[in-house]
Design a protein around this motif. Sequence first.
Motif, mmCIF file in Angstrom:
data_model
loop_
_atom_site.group_PDB
_atom_site.id
_atom_site.type_symbol
_atom_site.label_atom_id
_atom_site.label_comp_id
_atom_site.label_asym_id
_atom_site.label_seq_id
_atom_site.Cartn_x
_atom_site.Cartn_y
_atom_site.Cartn_z
ATOM 1 N N LEU A 156 0.819 -1.215 0.000
ATOM 2 C CA LEU A 156 0.000 0.000 0.000
ATOM 3 C C LEU A 156 0.854 1.267 0.000
ATOM 4 C CD1 LEU A 156 -2.776 -0.900 2.618
ATOM 5 C CD2 LEU A 156 -2.849 -1.136 0.136
ATOM 6 N N THR A 215 -8.121 -1.869 4.367
ATOM 7 C CA THR A 215 -7.189 -1.681 3.247
ATOM 8 C C THR A 215 -7.640 -0.548 2.334
ATOM 9 O OG1 THR A 215 -6.582 -4.026 3.302
ATOM 10 C CG2 THR A 215 -6.078 -2.816 1.289
ATOM 11 N N GLN A 216 -8.931 -0.564 1.964
ATOM 12 C CA GLN A 216 -9.450 0.476 1.072
ATOM 13 C C GLN A 216 -9.380 1.853 1.725
ATOM 14 O OE1 GLN A 216 -13.384 -0.779 -0.042
ATOM 15 N NE2 GLN A 216 -12.664 -2.600 -1.147
ATOM 16 N N SER A 269 -5.768 3.058 1.943
ATOM 17 C CA SER A 269 -5.299 3.399 0.593
ATOM 18 C C SER A 269 -5.763 4.794 0.189
ATOM 19 C CB SER A 269 -5.797 2.379 -0.428
ATOM 20 O OG SER A 269 -5.224 1.116 -0.197
ATOM 21 N N GLN A 296 -3.393 8.232 -0.521
ATOM 22 C CA GLN A 296 -3.458 9.099 -1.703
ATOM 23 C C GLN A 296 -3.587 10.565 -1.302
ATOM 24 O OE1 GLN A 296 -2.761 8.014 -4.803
ATOM 25 N NE2 GLN A 296 -2.389 6.117 -3.662
#
Length: 261
Positions: free
Chosen positions: A27, A114-115, A118, A122
């Motif tokens: 990641l 995880t999402q 992530s 960003q």
Amino acid sequence: MDIQLLIVDDEKLTKEGLLNYIDWTSLGITQVRSASNGVEAMKLVNDFVPDILLTDVKMPHMNGIELARQIKSRYPSCKLIFLSGYADKEYLKSAIDLKAETYIEKPVILNSVTQTVSQVIQTILAEKQASRQSALRDASLSETKKIVHIDLVQDLVSPNPDWQEFKKRYVPTYFVWQDNASYAAVCIGVHGLMDVMAGKELCLSLNRFLSDQRLLSDSEFYLGLWENNRPILVTSVTYSAVLHAVLTQVRDYIKREQGFD
């Protein structure tokens, strides 16, 4: 680019699941640390600066809200993600006040974590890129001002300056005359300095030296060229002892770094 994650949860299974069953490296996370409560976590952040805090809300000794508040006060750019059980909803107003990125409901689903992480990564990357670009723009503007100062000083110390033209060209973007201030102009004699380009390069080098060493603040001095391309320092620092100390270091710098006498 290093991104560091701090996981804090008093539930051993949740904490170990987050540590061991998510591929943080893929990641973009470079370092992961963990703690079982807020007190333990605060000891870690003495030498570990988290970019992301992933923390449970309800914990003994120090809850996740208070932990987040303390970490935010120390590291304002740290992103907050709360792990919250259904019964913890009363804490969420505090999470909003702390500008948390989001919260994840328990029991934890690893794909959801995880999402979420992530997306936060960003955001961090975008902010760091914007910060770098801003720093480059600031550095470029600062360098441009120093180049303009070379001509500014030449006009300022000329025998018959045109003050109206001077103000039009330089005030207030490049020059601000401080109220009730006196200025000193000091010509720096450098043997072997012959052409304009060499003189300008020396001025820029001296600019960086004075700023980096904090001998003078940027608002206290201007460097330019005078007759025979000799550097001239115009400064609002006129106290003789201070000015003498600055000029002594300038002289030593020129001898040491520039190879001139």
